[in-house]
Design an enzyme around this catalytic site. Structure first.
Site, PDB file in Angstrom:
ATOM      1  N   THR A 291      -1.287 -12.820 -34.287  1.00 48.34           N
ATOM      2  CA  THR A 291      -1.179 -11.461 -33.758  1.00 48.34           C
ATOM      3  C   THR A 291       0.260 -10.947 -33.808  1.00 48.34           C
ATOM      4  O   THR A 291       1.207 -11.736 -33.771  1.00 48.34           O
ATOM      5  CB  THR A 291      -1.664 -11.450 -32.290  1.00 48.34           C
ATOM      6  OG1 THR A 291      -1.333 -10.201 -31.693  1.00 48.34           O
ATOM      7  CG2 THR A 291      -1.027 -12.554 -31.457  1.00 48.34           C
ATOM      8  N   ASP A 292       0.409  -9.628 -33.819  1.00 55.14           N
ATOM      9  CA  ASP A 292       1.756  -9.048 -33.757  1.00 55.14           C
ATOM     10  C   ASP A 292       2.402  -9.243 -32.377  1.00 55.14           C
ATOM     11  O   ASP A 292       3.609  -9.077 -32.226  1.00 55.14           O
ATOM     12  CB  ASP A 292       1.726  -7.551 -34.129  1.00 55.14           C
ATOM     13  CG  ASP A 292       0.864  -6.691 -33.217  1.00 55.14           C
ATOM     14  OD1 ASP A 292       0.216  -7.234 -32.289  1.00 55.14           O
ATOM     15  OD2 ASP A 292       0.819  -5.459 -33.435  1.00 55.14           O
ATOM     16  N   GLU A 293       1.574  -9.608 -31.368  1.00 53.95           N
ATOM     17  CA  GLU A 293       2.125  -9.722 -30.005  1.00 53.95           C
ATOM     18  C   GLU A 293       3.149 -10.839 -29.878  1.00 53.95           C
ATOM     19  O   GLU A 293       3.927 -10.861 -28.926  1.00 53.95           O
ATOM     20  CB  GLU A 293       0.999  -9.928 -28.986  1.00 53.95           C
ATOM     21  CG  GLU A 293       0.040  -8.765 -28.956  1.00 53.95           C
ATOM     22  CD  GLU A 293      -0.740  -8.633 -27.656  1.00 53.95           C
ATOM     23  OE1 GLU A 293      -0.425  -9.322 -26.680  1.00 53.95           O
ATOM     24  OE2 GLU A 293      -1.662  -7.804 -27.632  1.00 53.95           O
TER      25      GLU A 293
ATOM     26  N   TYR B 247      -1.110 -14.858 -23.025  1.00 54.65           N
ATOM     27  CA  TYR B 247      -1.839 -14.799 -24.311  1.00 54.65           C
ATOM     28  C   TYR B 247      -0.867 -14.898 -25.482  1.00 54.65           C
ATOM     29  O   TYR B 247      -1.023 -15.745 -26.365  1.00 54.65           O
ATOM     30  CB  TYR B 247      -2.657 -13.496 -24.398  1.00 54.65           C
ATOM     31  CG  TYR B 247      -3.107 -13.184 -25.825  1.00 54.65           C
ATOM     32  CD1 TYR B 247      -4.056 -13.979 -26.465  1.00 54.65           C
ATOM     33  CD2 TYR B 247      -2.577 -12.100 -26.529  1.00 54.65           C
ATOM     34  CE1 TYR B 247      -4.455 -13.713 -27.779  1.00 54.65           C
ATOM     35  CE2 TYR B 247      -2.971 -11.829 -27.833  1.00 54.65           C
ATOM     36  CZ  TYR B 247      -3.913 -12.631 -28.454  1.00 54.65           C
ATOM     37  OH  TYR B 247      -4.302 -12.363 -29.750  1.00 54.65           O
TER      38      TYR B 247
ATOM     39  N   LYS C  84      -0.367 -17.800 -28.398  1.00 52.66           N
ATOM     40  CA  LYS C  84      -0.502 -17.552 -29.845  1.00 52.66           C
ATOM     41  C   LYS C  84       0.803 -17.937 -30.558  1.00 52.66           C
ATOM     42  O   LYS C  84       0.779 -18.512 -31.644  1.00 52.66           O
ATOM     43  CB  LYS C  84      -0.851 -16.084 -30.124  1.00 52.66           C
ATOM     44  CG  LYS C  84      -2.241 -15.659 -29.693  1.00 52.66           C
ATOM     45  CD  LYS C  84      -3.381 -16.383 -30.404  1.00 52.66           C
ATOM     46  CE  LYS C  84      -3.519 -16.027 -31.867  1.00 52.66           C
ATOM     47  NZ  LYS C  84      -4.741 -16.615 -32.481  1.00 52.66           N
TER      48      LYS C  84
END
Ligand code: NAD
Ligand code: DAU
Length: 351
Positions: A132-134, A157, A161
């Site tokens: 993810t970009d997060e 989260y 990741k």
């Protein structure tokens, strides 16, 4: 016979689109879908493809090494596309341990078993990790995330990741595991669990419930049609370079409140309600703790090296999305019965 591929998390939102995409496009591939069927996993997402002869669904936990080992033994996988995860930021704030065990430990179990079966001949093997970009953190008013942006996760989260991405790279550097990681922006489209912004708000609008906008509504996200994410994964899986990272996005940033207003307009049209009805449901509520302000993906590498282009413009995709949920109210009602009610009460009480 083509490749034998293990897809994890294939009963979830993005995973179900990836499974369908691969089954239709590559009828000579053997696809095994390993999914625990948590609250977010739903076999109703896969009804149209469940009888394909080259498809096998297995209910199981990626944290269970014995199950993963048995599957590798039986199907002799050439590659793995790993999507299984706990994926909702709000849930990670109230229950971080599930994110640690599934997203980090689960990924390491998969890496460990893949290493056991592949280490004598890495040739033609691939561990494709969907991220993810997060992991890149939060942007100010300008700039974009590139593949070189340092990791700076803020939620449990995104921390989980980021950790799983590091483990995948560590297996590449330490043992020679062939891997690719892609980091994608916010997906939207059919089959997304209605805890996430768009399906939650569509479901609330249809039921005339409040639309809980976190904070000042000016947080910005970058949106990509889920089927374009599946197409990008296919492209990277087949044409990407082992050991590389690819950002996936559609250069499509929206401030939450602008997106919500557009969504309200589209919902009013499709529900034949008077203009402005849905907007009256907008309610500003307490912000998400650690709420990242802005995400924007620079997907230039994917476009220039592999020629990726999103297939839909956003307004078209949003209309298709609203139509899908309004045409599939039975799906919505199934997934929002039972435990969802308890989650909803807990998440939005006192906000
Ligand atoms: P989702 O929550 O809809 O689906 C996750 C799936 O994983 C579910 O089917 C669930 O049953 C399964 N699962 C959970 N724990 C498991 C376990 N221990 N063992 C086996 N299966 C398990 O998630 P999603 O939105 O489809 O996201 C899929 C992947 O893509 C995730 O890795 C996520 O981090 C990543 N991603 C999501 C987005 C997005 O906008 N949704 C954007 C970028 C990346
Ligand atoms: O950027 C990719 C990520 O996008 C994925 O890795 C995650 O798995 C996925 O859940 C998504 O994370 P977000 O936190 O961006 O998505 P969410 O739909 O939860 O929220 C989108 C924005 O809307 C965010 O700024 C928070 C806000 N929001 C969300 C909810 C659920 C609200 O204002 N109200 C809400 O009720």
């Amino acid at each position: 016979m083509g490749k034998s591929i293990l897809i994890t998390g294939g009963a979830g939102f993005i995973g179900s689109h990836v499974v369908r995409h691969f089954l239709h496009k590559y009828p000579d591939y053997q696809i095994v879908n390993l999914d625990l069927l948590t609250y977010a996993g739903n076999l109703e997402n896969l009804l149209d493809i469940e009888t394909f002869p080259n498809y096998k669904f297995v209910k199981g936990d990626i944290r269970n090494e014995a199950i993963v080992d048995q599957l590798f033994q039986k199907y002799q996988f050439d590659a793995l596309i790993h999507l299984a995860a706990e994926s909702h930021v709000d849930r990670s704030i109230s229950n971080p341990l599930d994110f640690l065990t599934t997203n980090v430990l689960g990924t390491v179990v998969l890496l460990q078993v893949a290493k056991k079966y592949w280490k004598n001949d890495w040739n033609g093997k691939l561990f494709y990790h969907v991220s993810t970009d997060e992991v890149y953190g939060s942007l100010g008013e300008t700039g974009m995330f590139t593949e070189q942006t340092p990791y700076d996760p803020h939620s449990p989260y995104s921390a989980s990741k980021a950790s799983s991405d590091h483990f995948v790279r560590a297996y590449g550097d330490t043992y020679g595991m062939p891997y690719i990681i892609s980091n994608c922006s916010n997906n939207y489209g059919p089959n997304q669990f209605p805890e996430k912004l768009l399906p939650l708000f569509i479901n609330n609008i249809r039921n005339n419930k409040a639309l809980p906008v976190y904070g000042d509504g000016a947080n910005t996200r970058d949106w990509l049609w889920v089927k374009d994410h599946a197409a990008a994964i296919d492209l990277i899986f087949h044409k990407g370079v082992s050991g590389e990272t690819y950002n996936i996005g559609g250069f499509n940033e929206w401030k939450n409140i602008d997106l919500i207003r557009l969504l309200c307009q589209v919902c009013d049209e499709q529900l034949n309600r008077s203009a402005g009805s849905a907007e009256k449901l907008i309610t500003y509520v307490k912000d998400r703790p650690g709420h990242d302000r802005r995400y924007a993906i620079d997907a230039g590498k994917l476009a220039s090296t592999l020629g990726f282009k999103p297939s839909l413009n956003f307004e078209e995709g949003l209309r298709l999305t609203v139509k899908w949920y309004l045409d599939n109210t039975q799906w919505l009602d199934h997934v929002t019965s039972g435990l969802y009610q308890a989650y909803y009460e807990k998440q939005y009480q006192n906000r």
